[in-house]
Motif scaffolding. Structure first.
Motif, PDB file in Angstrom:
ATOM      1  N   UNK A 154      62.838  25.789  10.751  1.00  0.00           N
ATOM      2  CA  UNK A 154      62.256  26.139  11.753  1.00  0.00           C
ATOM      3  C   UNK A 154      60.741  26.181  11.535  1.00  0.00           C
ATOM      4  N   UNK A 155      60.228  26.163  10.355  1.00  0.00           N
ATOM      5  CA  UNK A 155      58.784  25.696  10.004  1.00  0.00           C
ATOM      6  C   UNK A 155      58.284  24.599  10.413  1.00  0.00           C
ATOM      7  N   UNK A 156      59.097  23.472  10.372  1.00  0.00           N
ATOM      8  CA  UNK A 156      58.682  22.219  10.682  1.00  0.00           C
ATOM      9  C   UNK A 156      58.538  22.152  12.136  1.00  0.00           C
ATOM     10  N   UNK A 157      59.253  22.931  12.869  1.00  0.00           N
ATOM     11  CA  UNK A 157      59.262  22.846  14.488  1.00  0.00           C
ATOM     12  C   UNK A 157      57.890  23.721  14.805  1.00  0.00           C
ATOM     13  N   UNK A 158      57.456  24.575  14.139  1.00  0.00           N
ATOM     14  CA  UNK A 158      56.409  25.215  14.282  1.00  0.00           C
ATOM     15  C   UNK A 158      55.168  24.517  13.984  1.00  0.00           C
ATOM     16  N   UNK A 159      55.262  23.608  12.918  1.00  0.00           N
ATOM     17  CA  UNK A 159      54.071  22.575  12.550  1.00  0.00           C
ATOM     18  C   UNK A 159      53.747  21.586  13.717  1.00  0.00           C
ATOM     19  N   UNK A 160      55.116  21.230  14.573  1.00  0.00           N
ATOM     20  CA  UNK A 160      55.062  20.181  15.356  1.00  0.00           C
ATOM     21  C   UNK A 160      54.380  20.948  16.950  1.00  0.00           C
ATOM     22  N   UNK A 161      54.731  21.879  16.930  1.00  0.00           N
ATOM     23  CA  UNK A 161      54.086  22.796  18.052  1.00  0.00           C
ATOM     24  C   UNK A 161      52.672  23.213  17.704  1.00  0.00           C
ATOM     25  N   UNK A 162      52.325  23.193  16.587  1.00  0.00           N
ATOM     26  CA  UNK A 162      50.715  23.285  16.358  1.00  0.00           C
ATOM     27  C   UNK A 162      50.030  22.142  16.564  1.00  0.00           C
ATOM     28  N   UNK A 163      50.582  21.024  16.133  1.00  0.00           N
ATOM     29  CA  UNK A 163      50.185  19.750  16.305  1.00  0.00           C
ATOM     30  C   UNK A 163      49.931  19.404  17.840  1.00  0.00           C
ATOM     31  N   UNK A 164      50.793  19.873  18.759  1.00  0.00           N
ATOM     32  CA  UNK A 164      51.003  19.569  20.192  1.00  0.00           C
ATOM     33  C   UNK A 164      50.354  20.656  21.064  1.00  0.00           C
ATOM     34  N   UNK A 165      49.676  21.719  20.360  1.00  0.00           N
ATOM     35  CA  UNK A 165      49.084  22.934  21.115  1.00  0.00           C
ATOM     36  C   UNK A 165      47.921  22.534  22.015  1.00  0.00           C
ATOM     37  N   UNK A 166      47.536  21.383  22.065  1.00  0.00           N
ATOM     38  CA  UNK A 166      46.537  20.974  22.859  1.00  0.00           C
ATOM     39  C   UNK A 166      47.132  20.530  24.218  1.00  0.00           C
ATOM     40  N   UNK A 167      48.202  20.356  24.296  1.00  0.00           N
ATOM     41  CA  UNK A 167      48.987  19.883  25.502  1.00  0.00           C
ATOM     42  C   UNK A 167      48.958  21.030  26.334  1.00  0.00           C
ATOM     43  N   UNK A 168      49.036  22.198  25.877  1.00  0.00           N
ATOM     44  CA  UNK A 168      49.176  23.325  26.930  1.00  0.00           C
ATOM     45  C   UNK A 168      50.307  23.375  27.622  1.00  0.00           C
ATOM     46  N   UNK A 169      51.180  22.585  26.951  1.00  0.00           N
ATOM     47  CA  UNK A 169      52.611  22.550  27.504  1.00  0.00           C
ATOM     48  C   UNK A 169      53.637  23.909  27.265  1.00  0.00           C
ATOM     49  N   UNK A 170      54.658  24.254  27.753  1.00  0.00           N
ATOM     50  CA  UNK A 170      55.677  25.123  27.682  1.00  0.00           C
ATOM     51  C   UNK A 170      56.757  24.590  26.796  1.00  0.00           C
ATOM     52  N   UNK A 171      56.861  24.965  25.486  1.00  0.00           N
ATOM     53  CA  UNK A 171      57.718  24.388  24.529  1.00  0.00           C
ATOM     54  C   UNK A 171      58.731  25.121  24.912  1.00  0.00           C
ATOM     55  N   UNK A 172      60.141  24.413  24.677  1.00  0.00           N
ATOM     56  CA  UNK A 172      61.324  25.047  24.852  1.00  0.00           C
ATOM     57  C   UNK A 172      62.295  24.052  23.738  1.00  0.00           C
ATOM     58  N   UNK A 173      63.354  24.899  23.201  1.00  0.00           N
ATOM     59  CA  UNK A 173      64.034  24.325  22.033  1.00  0.00           C
ATOM     60  C   UNK A 173      65.403  24.312  22.527  1.00  0.00           C
ATOM     61  N   UNK A 174      66.060  22.984  22.662  1.00  0.00           N
ATOM     62  CA  UNK A 174      67.333  22.910  22.931  1.00  0.00           C
ATOM     63  C   UNK A 174      68.271  21.962  22.103  1.00  0.00           C
ATOM     64  N   UNK A 175      69.379  21.888  22.040  1.00  0.00           N
ATOM     65  CA  UNK A 175      70.243  20.921  21.496  1.00  0.00           C
ATOM     66  C   UNK A 175      70.034  19.591  22.033  1.00  0.00           C
ATOM     67  N   UNK A 176      70.218  18.331  21.471  1.00  0.00           N
ATOM     68  CA  UNK A 176      70.299  17.103  22.049  1.00  0.00           C
ATOM     69  C   UNK A 176      71.217  17.015  23.106  1.00  0.00           C
TER      70      UNK A 176
END
Length: 367
Positions: A154-176
């Protein structure tokens, strides 16, 4: 955050992601690669990226984040290539493709090397394409889906979200798998139906030449998504084949219901069919960005006199309101014609509506 971000594929999505990351993380260095060297050169000249590289190997080796923003079939080959390169410890690899199951399976070669891959899908687009159309606000309020496997921390997902914070998008996590079903229902399948409607109209034109003329209005609007890239949709259908086969069989059953209602002359059933659809459709969110980019159209009744259209566009230019498309639905002598003006977002359309009402007596309506 500091570090090196490597964007592979400098089109609308890759360029817009680069801009949003640069805006949020001032100390980050953005490296870009595109198979079209002119696109990469232009991206650097525009300030979308800080550096451009002539090879994926060169750009990837020291990157902290690698974003693959290419068609899915191309992305699969890039993933195989990345698996053969000695990448930086802790690097995160993500993509932007609109199908996720096959690309996640392909990324097994990265997992085996200890490299973190998190599938991504920013659900935003534009009427325009290429690096010149990129903008940092493209993903604002759009849904951005992540499809990590259960093995991803989960920490890796949070790092990716931090990188993409500037998109101001609504992040959702689902299975492929859930991602491919959801996008199949609300994006991929509607594109198939739009294309089939166009095919039906083209066939009908052989019986009556009026079909093409009459289809220039509302029919053209409701099938607008059929004008998307055939190459892209070929790849999407092949990668989401199983989901779409199931949906098409369900659609076949749905159409059989309509056939039965018509054959039985069931007026009450036909009313209920349309009433149920109307209620569900009317209950859908109006301010959310969904899987299919919204079209913000403004319809203007303009009288048929010289300069009426330039008058409108002049007022919009005066207020610095950007237009993405403009066309005339119908124009006849001594009768009001319908001018359709398309905008990038709801705010621009609202401002345009207010502007036209302020400066002219023309009637307007939202599309």
């Amino acid at each position: 955050m500091e570090g090196r971000v490597f964007v592979i594929g400098l089109g609308l999505i890759g360029g817009s992601l680069a801009l949003s990351i640069k805006a949020e993380h001032r100390k980050a260095i953005i490296i870009g690669y595109d198979i079209n060297e002119e696109q990469a050169r232009l991206a650097k000249m525009m300030g979308v990226i800080d550096e451009c590289t002539s090879s994926i190997e060169e750009g990837a080796k020291e990157a902290d984040l690698i974003i693959i923003s290419t068609p899915v079939t191309v992305a699969e080959g890039i993933i195989e290539l990345l698996a053969q390169i000695p990448l930086k410890c802790g690097v995160i690899v993500t993509d932007t493709g609109s199908t996720k199951t096959t690309i996640t399976e392909k990324a097994t070669c990265l997992y085996e090397k200890g490299v973190c891959f998190i599938g991504g899908h920013p659900m935003a687009g534009s009427h325009k394409s290429g690096i010149t159309a990129s903008k940092k606000i493209l993903f604002e309020n759009a849904f951005y889906l992540f499809t990590p496997t259960s093995a991803i921390e989960p920490e890796k997902i949070e790092v990716l979200k931090s990188w993409l914070k500037g998109t101001n998008a609504k992040f959702l996590t689902v299975s492929p798998e859930e991602h491919d079903y959801l996008t199949g229902v609300i994006s991929h399948f509607p594109h198939v139906i739009a294309a089939s409607l166009v095919h039906q109209a083209a066939a009908a034109e052989e019986r009556s030449s009026l079909v093409g003329r009459l289809a220039a209005g509302g029919f053209r609007d409701i099938t607008r998504i059929a004008s998307s890239s055939p190459t892209m949709w070929r790849d999407i259908l092949l990668h989401n084949r199983n989901v779409l086969l199931d949906l098409l069989l369900e659609w076949k059953d749905e159409m059989q219901r309509v056939i039965t209602l018509l054959e039985s002359n069931d007026g009450s059933g036909i009313f209920q069919y349309f009433d149920k659809a109307k209620k569900f459709r009317d209950g859908l969110p109006t301010k959310e960005k969904g899987a299919i980019p919204a079209f913000y159209d403004l319809f203007v009744d303009v009288p048929d006199y010289p300069g009426s259209i330039s008058e409108i566009t002049g007022y919009l230019a005066k207020e610095q309101i950007n237009i993405t498309n403009i066309r005339i639905l119908e124009t006849r002598e001594d009768v009001y014609g319908v001018l359709v003006i398309s905008f990038q977002n709801e705010d621009d359309r609202t401002r345009a509506d207010q502007c036209i009402q302020l400066y002219t007596s023309f009637e307007t309506s939202m599309g």
